[in-house]
Design a protein around this motif. Structure first.
Motif, short mmCIF file in Angstrom:
data_model
loop_
_atom_site.label_atom_id
_atom_site.label_comp_id
_atom_site.label_asym_id
_atom_site.label_seq_id
_atom_site.Cartn_x
_atom_site.Cartn_y
_atom_site.Cartn_z
N ASP A 1 -2.92 17.24 -16.15
CA ASP A 1 -1.54 16.73 -16.14
C ASP A 1 -1.54 15.19 -16.24
O ASP A 1 -0.63 14.62 -16.86
CB ASP A 1 -0.84 17.16 -14.86
N ALA A 2 -2.52 14.54 -15.64
CA ALA A 2 -2.59 13.07 -15.67
C ALA A 2 -3.17 12.56 -16.99
O ALA A 2 -3.11 11.35 -17.26
CB ALA A 2 -3.43 12.58 -14.50
N GLY A 3 -3.72 13.44 -17.81
CA GLY A 3 -4.35 13.04 -19.07
C GLY A 3 -3.35 12.93 -20.21
O GLY A 3 -2.15 13.19 -20.05
N PRO A 4 -3.84 12.61 -21.38
CA PRO A 4 -2.96 12.37 -22.54
C PRO A 4 -2.20 13.61 -23.01
O PRO A 4 -1.13 13.49 -23.62
CB PRO A 4 -3.94 11.88 -23.61
N SER A 5 -2.72 14.80 -22.71
CA SER A 5 -2.03 16.03 -23.16
C SER A 5 -1.19 16.66 -22.06
O SER A 5 -0.64 17.74 -22.24
CB SER A 5 -3.06 17.06 -23.66
N GLY A 6 -1.11 15.97 -20.90
CA GLY A 6 -0.44 16.56 -19.75
C GLY A 6 1.04 16.27 -19.66
O GLY A 6 1.79 16.50 -20.60
N ASN A 7 1.43 15.73 -18.50
CA ASN A 7 2.84 15.44 -18.20
C ASN A 7 3.68 16.72 -18.28
O ASN A 7 4.64 16.82 -19.04
CB ASN A 7 3.41 14.38 -19.14
N PHE A 8 3.27 17.71 -17.43
CA PHE A 8 3.98 18.99 -17.44
C PHE A 8 5.46 18.82 -17.06
O PHE A 8 6.32 19.52 -17.60
CB PHE A 8 3.32 19.98 -16.47
N ASN A 9 5.75 17.94 -16.13
CA ASN A 9 7.13 17.76 -15.70
C ASN A 9 8.05 17.27 -16.83
O ASN A 9 9.24 17.57 -16.83
CB ASN A 9 7.21 16.77 -14.53
N GLY A 10 7.46 16.53 -17.76
CA GLY A 10 8.27 16.00 -18.86
C GLY A 10 8.23 16.85 -20.10
O GLY A 10 8.65 16.41 -21.18
N SER A 11 7.73 18.07 -19.99
CA SER A 11 7.61 18.94 -21.16
C SER A 11 8.45 20.19 -20.96
O SER A 11 8.04 21.11 -20.23
CB SER A 11 6.14 19.34 -21.39
N PRO A 12 9.62 20.28 -21.59
CA PRO A 12 10.45 21.48 -21.43
C PRO A 12 9.78 22.72 -22.00
O PRO A 12 10.05 23.85 -21.55
CB PRO A 12 11.72 21.14 -22.20
N ASN A 13 8.91 22.51 -22.96
CA ASN A 13 8.14 23.62 -23.54
C ASN A 13 6.67 23.23 -23.58
O ASN A 13 6.31 22.04 -23.64
CB ASN A 13 8.62 23.94 -24.96
#
Length: 319
Positions: free
Chosen positions: A204-216
């Protein structure tokens, strides 16, 4: 010319000794009834003294085993509750990951990961009634889990750095030559769970992460989380195995406690057979001792009153 008593000094001494003997026997019986013990000293048990001492020593040792086993059982029971909680957290993590994949929605995943981390850390850093850390591996005054925040776990080069417990595991002697190991360490119990949490948080902290900001889910996120479903499931199975093993230990301790109780009953009964007064027999003996003393006193008194006059004809008797 004097009229001497018939009883001689030797006879008086003999009957006085009989009185003393009867009085001593009566006193002993009275003491046995009052104390409900055959004797208040070891000497009073005669040739049974050594057997009595050996049995009392064995009983005291069994009592010590019982106390230690009770304390161990209490901790194992507490561990069962906590391990069940950890297993439930593992199941919750697997479900959270699976739901994110099946719903194509990871927006709540990290909140759940954070919550699971907080709860797991709290369990692994729990203390017993004495204030000692349960999963410390002998380092009872040191928290076995060193990280307080998920970000600290992510920053570690290895999940092993999240643990500072020792390797000693508590054990208890439950009988002569029988020991049960029941202690667990935080690293043994929590490494796989913390590894799963670290893997998800690191992604989640990496370049492909950010789950909270990904609606899909992106393709990379979907591929990662799909792999985590299997790994978190394996981790949950491992925790279930530890929980089952702890349950087996609990059963062993309960069986030991049952055996200890049986031995305590056996020892107490054996000691009682030697020490305790048989009240029915003692009551009968008391009556006999009282009769014997009364008889000795009466005979002695009668003999001391007899003189030759008792055998002379009275003055009114015609020869």
């Amino acid at each position: 010319m004097s009229i001497d008593r018939i009883a001689t000094a030797q006879q008086n001494a003999y009957f006085l000794s009989q009185i003393n003997q009867a009085a001593n026997a009566l006193n002993t019986t009275q003491q046995q009834i009052a104390s409900q013990k055959v004797s208040t000293t070891y000497a009073g048990f005669g040739n049974q003294t050594q057997v009595l001492q050996a049995t009392m020593t064995a009983n005291a040792r069994n009592d010590a085993y019982t106390t230690a086993t009770t304390l161990a059982t209490t901790q194992v029971d507490m561990q069962d509750t906590q391990l069940t909680g950890l297993s439930a957290l593992a199941t919750k993590l697997t479900k959270a990951v699976s739901d994110a994949v099946s719903n194509n929605d990871p927006t709540t995943l990290m909140d759940q990961v954070q919550s699971i981390f907080d709860q797991a850390t709290s369990i692994l850093n729990s203390k017993d009634a004495n204030g000692d850390y349960v999963y410390s591996g002998g380092k009872t005054d040191t928290p076995p889990v060193t990280v307080s925040f998920l970000s600290q776990l992510v920053a570690l080069p290895s999940v092993a750095g999240a643990f500072d417990n020792g390797n000693a595991k508590k054990a208890v002697q439950v009988a002569d030559g029988q020991t049960v190991t029941y202690g667990l360490t935080a690293s043994d119990v929590g490494t796989q769970l913390m590894q799963s949490l670290k893997d998800i948080a690191s992604f989640d902290a990496g370049p492909s992460g950010n789950f909270n900001g990904s609606p899909n889910l992106t393709q990379a996120q979907n591929g990662f989380l799909s792999g985590q479903i299997a790994s978190t499931g394996t981790m949950g199975d491992a925790l279930n195995t530890v929980t089952a093993q702890n349950g087996s230990t609990f059963t062993r301790l309960q069986n030991a406690a049952t055996q200890q109780s049986a031995m305590s009953t056996l020892y107490s009964g054996f000691i009682g057979n030697i020490q305790d007064t048989n009240m029915a027999q003692a009551a009968t003996q008391l009556s006999l001792d009282q009769t014997a003393l009364q008889a000795a006193l009466q005979v002695t008194s009668t003999l001391n009153k007899l003189t030759l006059l008792n055998y002379l004809p009275s003055s009114g008797t015609v020869g």
